[in-house]
Design a protein around this motif. Structure first.
Motif, short mmCIF file in Angstrom:
data_model
loop_
_atom_site.label_atom_id
_atom_site.label_comp_id
_atom_site.label_asym_id
_atom_site.label_seq_id
_atom_site.Cartn_x
_atom_site.Cartn_y
_atom_site.Cartn_z
N ALA A 292 0.84 -1.20 0.00
CA ALA A 292 0.00 0.00 0.00
C ALA A 292 0.87 1.25 0.00
N ASP A 295 2.39 1.62 -3.49
CA ASP A 295 1.35 2.09 -4.42
C ASP A 295 0.93 3.53 -4.12
N GLY A 296 0.69 3.79 -2.85
CA GLY A 296 0.12 5.08 -2.47
C GLY A 296 1.13 6.21 -2.50
N PHE A 299 3.38 5.44 -6.28
CA PHE A 299 2.60 5.06 -7.46
C PHE A 299 3.11 3.77 -8.09
N ARG A 357 4.23 11.34 1.99
CA ARG A 357 3.05 10.53 1.65
C ARG A 357 3.10 9.22 2.40
N GLU A 360 1.96 9.53 5.99
CA GLU A 360 0.50 9.60 6.21
C GLU A 360 -0.12 8.20 6.14
N ILE A 361 0.39 7.40 5.21
CA ILE A 361 -0.16 6.05 5.06
C ILE A 361 0.20 5.21 6.29
N ALA A 364 -1.85 6.05 9.29
CA ALA A 364 -3.19 5.46 9.21
C ALA A 364 -3.15 3.96 9.51
N ARG A 367 -2.60 3.41 13.21
CA ARG A 367 -3.80 3.74 13.98
C ARG A 367 -4.74 2.54 14.03
N GLU A 368 -4.75 1.76 12.95
CA GLU A 368 -5.67 0.62 12.91
C GLU A 368 -5.33 -0.46 13.92
N ILE A 375 2.26 13.30 13.55
CA ILE A 375 3.09 13.61 12.39
C ILE A 375 3.66 15.00 12.52
N GLU A 376 4.95 15.14 12.27
CA GLU A 376 5.53 16.46 12.18
C GLU A 376 6.37 16.54 10.92
N GLU B 38 -9.95 9.54 8.03
CA GLU B 38 -8.62 9.08 8.45
C GLU B 38 -8.32 7.67 7.96
N LEU B 40 -7.49 5.23 5.00
CA LEU B 40 -7.00 5.30 3.63
C LEU B 40 -7.45 4.04 2.89
N ILE B 42 -6.03 2.81 -0.53
CA ILE B 42 -5.15 3.09 -1.67
C ILE B 42 -5.73 2.55 -2.98
N ARG B 45 -7.90 4.99 -5.10
CA ARG B 45 -7.43 6.37 -5.15
C ARG B 45 -7.74 7.05 -6.48
N PHE B 60 -4.96 9.13 -1.73
CA PHE B 60 -4.93 8.02 -0.77
C PHE B 60 -6.26 7.28 -0.75
N GLN B 220 -1.45 19.85 10.82
CA GLN B 220 -0.63 18.75 10.33
C GLN B 220 -1.51 17.53 10.02
#
Lengths: 493, 277
Positions: A292, A295-296, A299, A357, A360-361, A364, A367-368, A375-376, B38, B40, B42, B45, B60, B220
């Motif tokens: 993921a 891909d995300g 690409f 990018r 961010e993925i 997420a 989190r699951e 994130i900074e 929140e 995603l 993919i 997308r 995403f 952010q």
């Protein structure tokens, strides 16, 4: 004098076409995302330095070719004596620096001692650690003595950090580099471009190009526009994978997807409170869906990895099975470690798309399984200060682009602070080993140890996505070292 | 329908309508968004607008409509608090300066305001976020700071003319102090001006928040923000233009709506304009 309109137009057209139609182009403009801070590859770590000067302006005793193999450069041949502890190099004859000075064995001694010196700012001082002395036998012969036998020496000497400088001009290498290479430095417009020109007195095979320009375009949108407008002939490391499909469809360009030495990893601070527990690190590794991310964020360009090792290297073993995407297992491991649903980590992201990018993925995905991340987004300068030097982070994403750099896991004070005496011993033994089969076995062991210790989240091998005008030949397809070697580049007409 | 009323409909109502839509979307997002922003996906997308994802999905695979709704929340919160800071500090400073008109305290306050005002607003914001780190809170402070002199100047200017009026004289004769007069008599009389200015500043605040997020100094990730949606889709405009189009349109419409509303409110609230019609 009266010239009628039609013949005047014809004249103009003839003038415009005669030049370009007869001979192939001899100048090239390459796009690069980052501008080098200076041009001395022995005085800075920035990849962009080597991407301008390596093999073009500066040369070392040995050099990397496009496939990553080590070849003679300024040393024409060598012999190994004293049970692998002494290398005697015969130097190329008739080599001159760009300022006319002769290249001799003294320059080799000077350059290696300069890199080794206490006050040296060489970013890869470790390459020279094992060298005890450099002996000038005569002008064209030099011997390097080693503390212990070292199978890596020829490889180490091929790095951009080990290029040969002249004692007269070395101090000015940062702004006015003088080397022995096929191109001479001609102009640097800060913030915009660097120009190099053909060296007419080059000792080796003459290059086809008369002139080359490196143009620095950090914004991916501008990079795309510059290719489309023809301002840039090639982008060896095109920064926005999302545009590649479109560029591929354009008959003016060819897109070449190759390999780099960039292991892209989710670095974990092994000394931070939560991540000191291997079960937590393992949980994170299982919570990540690499495909993921490829891909995300990229690409689809990139190869999943399971350890800190390049898949195209002959000693590579596929260890992705150690950290398959398995959220239940991740949750179970967190529970076992007693931090279930009670873990919050910082995630500092440098500018490249793979980090921003990808971050961010990953946030997420974590989190699951119940891991919260903050994130900074940081700039490179901040990243170097806070993460790399200050070790003030839990997680970060970065691509380690040096070739065969698994040795960084033996450095206890390296920013991810992994500490395993067994691994350190293995790496020490590896650097002394000359036998190819033994070295292969050791590299495989090393990959396995760090994979099973879940030192970092091993994500994917960065792909080299190069875009170039279809008429350009000879650009490197892969990136075995940080370089844009122009020696074999030419235009077909 | 009177002439005044019909002209009011030209600005006030369309403005109010756009603002209501935008506030409504933000409010609804607290209870309901079509998709979780929140999570995603993919595989889904960059879908173009369709029956399931009305405005398509981003790079995403997140639902753009949902992100715009939650992003409205971020924009409103940042702009609202930033304007609040401006009012909270700017108005008392302006009242104070006006009550000390011509004396050193007045000079001190107003020259201090000039100093802040002289700095380009976005530069202050970048400076603050560079020092204290990026994030929604610092963006609020940054935008708030450049709102202070705006309100201070407006308040002082409007108050000065009032201080010479008879009803203020009467209040002074009645023994009221400067502070009491400022709050009991001056403030209610300049309130309409402040309300109009607030709507204008609110729209500027939304633009500033989008601008800061665009350069990565605002909220952010994963908090959705219009500015960052634009930034994220920048390199994708040739592949999936709707990723940039929708957040861009929303920013334009919201700012347009707030400006129309501000204009309309001014016409409606300003007694002089009302009389002339």
């Amino acid at each position: 004098m009266i010239i009628d309109k039609r013949s005047f137009t014809a004249l103009l057209l003839a003038a415009a076409f005669s030049g370009s139609a007869l001979a192939a182009k001899t100048d090239i403009t390459l796009g690069m995302a980052l501008e080098p801070p200076n041009l001395d590859p022995t005085g800075g770590a920035a990849a962009a330095i080597d991407e301008v000067v390596y093999a073009n302006i500066f040369e070392g005793l040995t050099r990397f070719k496009a496939d990553g193999s080590v070849h003679p450069a300024l040393a024409s041949e060598w012999s190994i004596e004293n049970e692998g502890k002494r290398y005697v190099f015969t130097l190329q004859s008739g080599v001159k620096f760009h300022d006319g000075a002769d290249f001799t064995a003294d320059d080799v001694k000077f350059s290696i001692e300069r890199a080794k010196a206490d006050d040296s700012t060489n970013a890869q001082k470790g390459l020279f650690e094992n060298i005890t002395s450099v002996e000038v036998i005569d002008d064209a012969t030099v011997a390097i003595d080693l503390e212990t036998p070292d199978g890596n020496l020829l490889f180490n000497l091929a790095w951009g950090d080990a290029i040969i400088l002249d004692s007269e001009s070395a101090d000015n290498a940062a702004t006015a580099p003088i080397g022995t290479g096929p191109f001479t430095f001609s102009n640097w417009v800060q913030g915009d471009r660097i120009e190099i020109e053909k060296n007419p007195d080059y000792w080796g095979e003459a290059v086809a190009l008369e002139k080359a320009t490196f143009k620095f375009i950090s914004d991916p949108t501008a990079a795309f526009a510059s290719l489309m407008a023809g301002d840039v002939d090639a982008f060896p490391n095109y920064p926005a994978p999302e545009n590649l499909v479109q560029l591929e469809a354009d008959p003016r360009f060819k897109v070449v997807v190759g390999t780099t030495e960039g292991e892209t990893i989710l670095s974990m601070n092994n000394k931070s409170e939560a991540l000191a527990d291997v079960r937590v690190r393992q949980a994170i590794a299982h919570a990540i869906d690499r495909q993921a991310i490829v891909d995300g964020a990229m690409f689809g360009y990139g190869t999943p990895i399971g350890s800190h090792f390049a898949p195209h290297h002959p000693s590579y073993i596929d260890l992705t099975g150690n950290s398959t995407f398995d959220q239940d297992k991740a949750r179970a491991l967190l529970k076992e470690a007693g931090v279930e649903g009670d873990i919050s980590l910082s995630l500092k992201l440098p500018p490249p798309a793979y980090a921003r990018r990808g971050g961010e993925i990953i946030a997420a995905q974590l989190r699951e399984v119940g891991i919260e991340t903050t994130i900074e987004n940081v700039e490179w300068a901040q990243w170097l200060e806070q993460v790399f030097k200050g070790k003030d982070f839990d997680l970060t994403i970065v691509s380690h682009t040096e070739p065969l750099d698994i040795g960084i896991y033996a450095r206890d004070d390296y920013y991810f602070q992994y500490n395993n005496p067994n691994f350190n011993e293995l790496m020490a033994a590896f650097s002394k080993e000359i036998d190819i089969e033994q070295r292969d076995i050791m590299l495989k062991q090393a990959q396995t140890i760090i994979s099973e210790d879940y030192v970092n989240g091993f994500l994917f091998q960065l792909a080299k996505t190069g875009v170039a005008n279809t008429k350009i030949n000879g650009l490197w397809e892969n990136q075995p070292t940080q370089a844009n070697d122009l020696t074999g580049v030419s235009w077909s007409d | 329908m009177s002439v005044a009323a019909s002209s009011r409909f030209k600005t006030l109502l369309p403005g109010a309508f756009l603002v209501l839509v935008f506030f409504g979307a933000a409010l609804i997002s607290f209870f309901y968004t079509p998709f979780d922003v929140e999570t995603l996906n993919i595989k889904n997308r960059m879908l173009t607008p369709n029956a399931v994802n009305w405005l398509g999905t981003d790079h995403f695979g997140r639902d753009i409509l949902s992100m715009l709704m939650v992003g409205a929340r971020t924009s409103i919160a940042v702009a609202f608090i930033a304007v609040g800071i401006g009012v909270l500090f700017g108005v008392p400073l302006g009242l104070l300066a006006a009550s000390y008109r011509g004396r050193w305290a007045d000079e001190f306050i107003m020259r201090g305001n000039d100093l802040v005002f002289a700095f380009p607003a976005l530069l202050i914001a970048i400076m603050i976020t560079a020092v204290f780190g990026p994030g929604a809170v610092n963006a609020i402070i940054a935008i708030g700071i450049f709102n202070v002199p705006v309100f201070a100047r407006l308040t002082r200017g409007a108050s000065l003319s009032l201080w010479n009026r008879e009803f203020i004289m009467a209040a002074r004769v009645a023994g009221k102090g400067s502070a009491r007069i400022s709050f009991e008599h001056i403030l209610p009389n300049i309130l309409n001006l402040l309300i109009v200015q607030s709507t204008i500043q609110f729209s500027l605040g939304i633009l500033a928040e989008a601008g800061l997020s665009y350069v990565g100094l605002g909220a952010q990730p994963p908090t959705p923000s219009w500015g960052r949606m634009l930034a994220d889709s920048q390199t994708l405009t040739t592949v999936a233009p709707h990723l940039a189009l929708f957040p861009g349109m929303v920013i334009v419409l919201t700012v347009l709506g707030l400006n129309l509303l501000g204009d309309g409110l001014r016409d409606w609230l300003d007694p002089r304009l009302r009389r002339e019609r």
